[in-house]
Structures are given as structure tokens and as C-alpha cells.
Design a protein around this motif. Structure first.
Motif, PDB file in Angstrom:
ATOM      1  N   LEU A   1       0.940  -1.279  -0.126  1.00 37.62           N
ATOM      2  CA  LEU A   1       0.115   0.107  -0.032  1.00 37.62           C
ATOM      3  C   LEU A   1       0.963   1.225  -0.071  1.00 37.62           C
ATOM      4  O   LEU A   1       0.384   2.158  -0.646  1.00 37.62           O
TER       5      LEU A   1
ATOM      6  N   ASN B   1       3.939   2.802  -3.534  1.00 37.05           N
ATOM      7  CA  ASN B   1       2.995   3.301  -4.372  1.00 37.05           C
ATOM      8  C   ASN B   1       3.452   4.727  -5.195  1.00 37.05           C
ATOM      9  O   ASN B   1       3.792   5.548  -4.330  1.00 37.05           O
TER      10      ASN B   1
ATOM     11  N   PHE C   1      -5.609   3.972  -5.246  1.00 36.49           N
ATOM     12  CA  PHE C   1      -6.545   2.485  -4.889  1.00 36.49           C
ATOM     13  C   PHE C   1      -6.521   1.557  -6.034  1.00 36.49           C
ATOM     14  O   PHE C   1      -6.631   0.546  -5.888  1.00 36.49           O
ATOM     15  N   THR C   2      -7.165   2.156  -7.207  1.00 36.04           N
ATOM     16  CA  THR C   2      -7.320   1.541  -8.575  1.00 36.04           C
ATOM     17  C   THR C   2      -6.181   0.878  -8.912  1.00 36.04           C
ATOM     18  O   THR C   2      -6.285  -0.285  -9.142  1.00 36.04           O
TER      19      THR C   2
ATOM     20  N   LEU D   1      -3.711  -0.059  -7.095  1.00 35.32           N
ATOM     21  CA  LEU D   1      -3.181  -1.174  -6.316  1.00 35.32           C
ATOM     22  C   LEU D   1      -4.194  -2.461  -6.745  1.00 35.32           C
ATOM     23  O   LEU D   1      -4.047  -3.456  -6.851  1.00 35.32           O
ATOM     24  N   TRP D   2      -5.493  -2.056  -6.840  1.00 36.28           N
ATOM     25  CA  TRP D   2      -6.598  -3.036  -6.826  1.00 36.28           C
ATOM     26  C   TRP D   2      -6.226  -4.091  -8.213  1.00 36.28           C
ATOM     27  O   TRP D   2      -6.373  -5.473  -8.305  1.00 36.28           O
TER      28      TRP D   2
ATOM     29  N   LYS E   1      -1.365  -6.779  -3.471  1.00 35.49           N
ATOM     30  CA  LYS E   1      -1.749  -5.232  -3.506  1.00 35.49           C
ATOM     31  C   LYS E   1      -3.223  -5.222  -3.499  1.00 35.49           C
ATOM     32  O   LYS E   1      -3.768  -4.270  -2.747  1.00 35.49           O
ATOM     33  N   GLU E   2      -3.708  -6.460  -4.141  1.00 32.91           N
ATOM     34  CA  GLU E   2      -5.397  -6.285  -3.940  1.00 32.91           C
ATOM     35  C   GLU E   2      -5.758  -6.605  -2.736  1.00 32.91           C
ATOM     36  O   GLU E   2      -6.662  -5.787  -2.084  1.00 32.91           O
TER      37      GLU E   2
ATOM     38  N   VAL F   1      -5.712  -3.207  -0.547  1.00 33.75           N
ATOM     39  CA  VAL F   1      -6.819  -2.293  -0.684  1.00 33.75           C
ATOM     40  C   VAL F   1      -8.004  -2.980   0.212  1.00 33.75           C
ATOM     41  O   VAL F   1      -8.694  -2.178   0.867  1.00 33.75           O
TER      42      VAL F   1
ATOM     43  N   ILE G   1      -9.638  -0.319   3.038  1.00 31.67           N
ATOM     44  CA  ILE G   1     -11.015   0.418   2.924  1.00 31.67           C
ATOM     45  C   ILE G   1     -11.923  -0.618   2.971  1.00 31.67           C
ATOM     46  O   ILE G   1     -13.273  -0.202   2.823  1.00 31.67           O
TER      47      ILE G   1
END
Length: 321
Positions: A176, A179, A237-238, A240-241, A247-248, A251, A255
Motif C-alpha cells: 500500500l 505506490n 487505490f485503483t 493497487l486493486w 496489492k489487492e 486495498v 478500505i
């Protein structure tokens, strides 16, 4: 002795805790205030900069925020008495060492720039002390460099605002935090907090008129900064997702639910960004120009950025590669 149970402020993978979050917040406020003050001085204030409550706020808060931030960082070190070595022995391979170098140059240039802006006030203040008359003489002689100094001051403020993000992104084992969007996000959230701190101090302590051109300029700047901050959070966040893997997971942990997710959605997004935007959009002109309204909206924005620093730091360390 049994190990401490996991809590939002204590868990096994935690390395950097709350003093670092406060340090990151204070540095962001200082850098953000200086960026906005430079733009405001060029666009609105001009030669009348020393009379502005907004710039007086920057003169007080911006240097003190850096000093307190570094003080907190020094106390947090394992061996705080060895910090002086970082101030004289630099390493280009160390993010911390480069940051200390940046702090030193930033503080030197900032104090010189502020001294030049408020040189008449400083000269009058030192008048009862003849032995210090040389200070006013030197400031008068170098006054022409003030405008030439401002582009370099802007560069340093932007670099310092982004540096706080680079400091965290260097923690490669935390997906996270590692990045590329983080330095830019911290820069613009710092500008947002700088605007809020500037307005709070100017209105509450320096009685800045609510209809002043400088305050109007700051408000025009505030809205696009918040929208860009929201976009950067989405990109953060996108990216990472769609990165998959840990990474997913990072996220989802950050959150998707739990204490820090609640803090993020309620305080950062809801009260720190959406609510101030809605209040500025839907409240009447008369309400928006009340002192109580300005203090409320600025307080919400400032606290939202404060919580954002804690959220990024703590939620970012909950998932490890």
C-alpha cells in the motif's frame, strides 16, 4: 508475558507509529502553506504581502511546523542524540539523509524569504537595539532578490511536500505504501491542509476580512485542490486493486472494513472532503462569508488531512508482501 493483542494502533507488522504520522502531517502543512502563499503573493498581494493575515499565518506556522515535526522525529529515533550526524554527513542512497538536506535548505530559504517580506516590521522591532541595526541594513540591501528567490522557494516547498510520500514509498515490503501515486497525493493533501491552516489562523487570530481578495483567491484554489485530491485517492487505490496479489489484499484490508476503513470513509472522505465541498456549494453567499462558517469548513478539511496521514501510515503497514 503474553504478547499484546492486535489493535488498530498495534499489530505485528507495525514499524512506524503515531509520531511519524504527526511528523508527516506537520511537514505537509508547512509545505502546503508556502506553496499557496507564494501563488497568492504573486497573483493578489504583491507589495502589500506583509499586511495580509494569511501571509502572517504562514510566517508563524510554516517554520514552527517543520521545527516541531523534526523535534518529534528526533525523539522517535532509537538514538536521538546521534541525529546531529545526519545534519552534516549526507548519504545519497538514504531517503532520510536526503530529506534532512532538503529540510536544511528549505528552512534557510524560507526564513530569508519571510525576513525580506517583513523586513520593515523587523527593522522597527530591532530599532531599540542599536547593535542589531545591521540586520535591517542587510535586509534592505538584498531586498531586490526577493522575487528572484520565490521560484526556488516554490521548488523547495513542492519537493518537501512530495518528500513525505517518497519517505513512505521507500518501504518496499508494504504494497500500500510502495505506490508511485503517494508522493503526489501527499503533496496535494498538504496544499489542502495548508489552505485550511492558513484560513483558520488568519480569520481567528489576525482578523482577516472575509471578503478580502486574498481570501477569495485561496477559496478559488481550494476547490480544484480537493477534487484533485479525490482523484488521486481513486488512482491510488485503483492502481493497487488491478495490481493483484498482495496489492489487492492491501486495498481490501485498508478500505474494506474495520477501524481504519471507518476512519477513512467517515473522516477523510465524508467530513474532510465531501462535506466541505457540499457546504461551499449549497450554502448561501451570506452564510459562506461568516467567520463561523470559514472556521468550521477549514477545521473539517484540516482534520480530514490529519486523519488521512494516520490512515495511510497505519493501514499501509497492515499488509506485507
Amino acid at each position: 508475558m503474553s504478547p499484546k493483542p492486535n489493535t488498530p494502533f498495534h499489530f505485528e507488522s507495525l514499524v512506524w507509529d503515531w509520531p511519524i504520522a504527526i511528523y508527516l502531517f506537520l511537514i505537509g502543512v508547512s509545505a502546503g502553506m508556502v506553496v499557496v502563499s507564494l501563488l497568492m503573493k504573486r497573483r493578489v498581494l504583491g507589495e502589500e504581502a506583509a499586511q495580509s493575515g494569511l501571509l502572517k499565518s504562514t510566517a508563524i506556522i510554516a517554520p514552527l511546523a517543520v521545527i516541531f515535526g523534526l523535534f518529534i522525529l528526533i525523539l522517535h529515533l532509537t538514538r536521538p542524540w546521534t541525529f546531529w550526524k545526519l545534519m552534516f554527513f549526507y548519504s545519497t542512497s538514504s531517503v532520510m539523509s536526503l530529506g534532512v538536506m532538503l529540510f536544511q535548505v528549505y528552512m534557510g530559504v524560507l526564513l530569508l524569504w519571510l525576513a525580506l517580506i517583513f523586513r520593515h516590521w523587523l527593522t522597527a522591532l530591532l530599532q531599540p537595539y542599536p547593535k542589531l541595526s545591521w540586520v535591517g541594513t542587510i535586509l534592505s540591501k538584498i531586498a531586490p532578490i526577493e522575487r528572484k528567490l520565490e521560484p526556488f522557494m516554490l521548488f523547495l516547498a513542492v519537493a518537501l511536500g512530495a518528500y513525505t510520500g517518497f519517505l513512505l514509498s521507500a518501504l518496499k515490503s508494504y504494497p500500500l505504501l510502495n505506490n508511485p501515486v503517494l508522493p503526489v497525493l501527499f503533496l496535494f493533501s498538504g496544499v489542502s491542509s495548508g489552505i485550511a491552516a492558513m484560513v483558520l489562523c488568519a480569520v481567528a487570530f489576525f482578523k482577516e476580512p472575509v471578503d478580502s481578495p486574498a481570501l477569495a483567491f485561496v477559496h478559488r484554489l481550494e476547490k480544484p485542490v480537493v477534487w484533485l485530491e479525490l482523484f488521486l485517492l481513486l488512482a491510488f487505490f485503483t492502481g493497487l486493486w488491478f495490481g493483484g496479489g498482495q496489492k489487492e489484499v492491501a486495498v481490501a484490508v485498508a478500505i474494506g472494513g474495520g477501524f481504519w476503513a471507518s476512519m477513512f470513509w467517515f473522516w477523510v472522505i465524508g467530513c474532510g472532503m465531501v462535506l466541505p465541498l457540499a457546504l461551499n456549494r449549497y450554502c448561501s453567499h451570506n452564510v459562506r462569508h461568516r467567520t463561523s462558517f470559514l472556521l468550521t469548513v477549514s477545521g473539517l478539511s484540516l482534520f480530514g488531512v490529519f486523519v488521512l496521514r494516520f490512515f495511510i501510515l497505519y493501514a499501509g503497514q497492515m499488509t506485507v508482501v
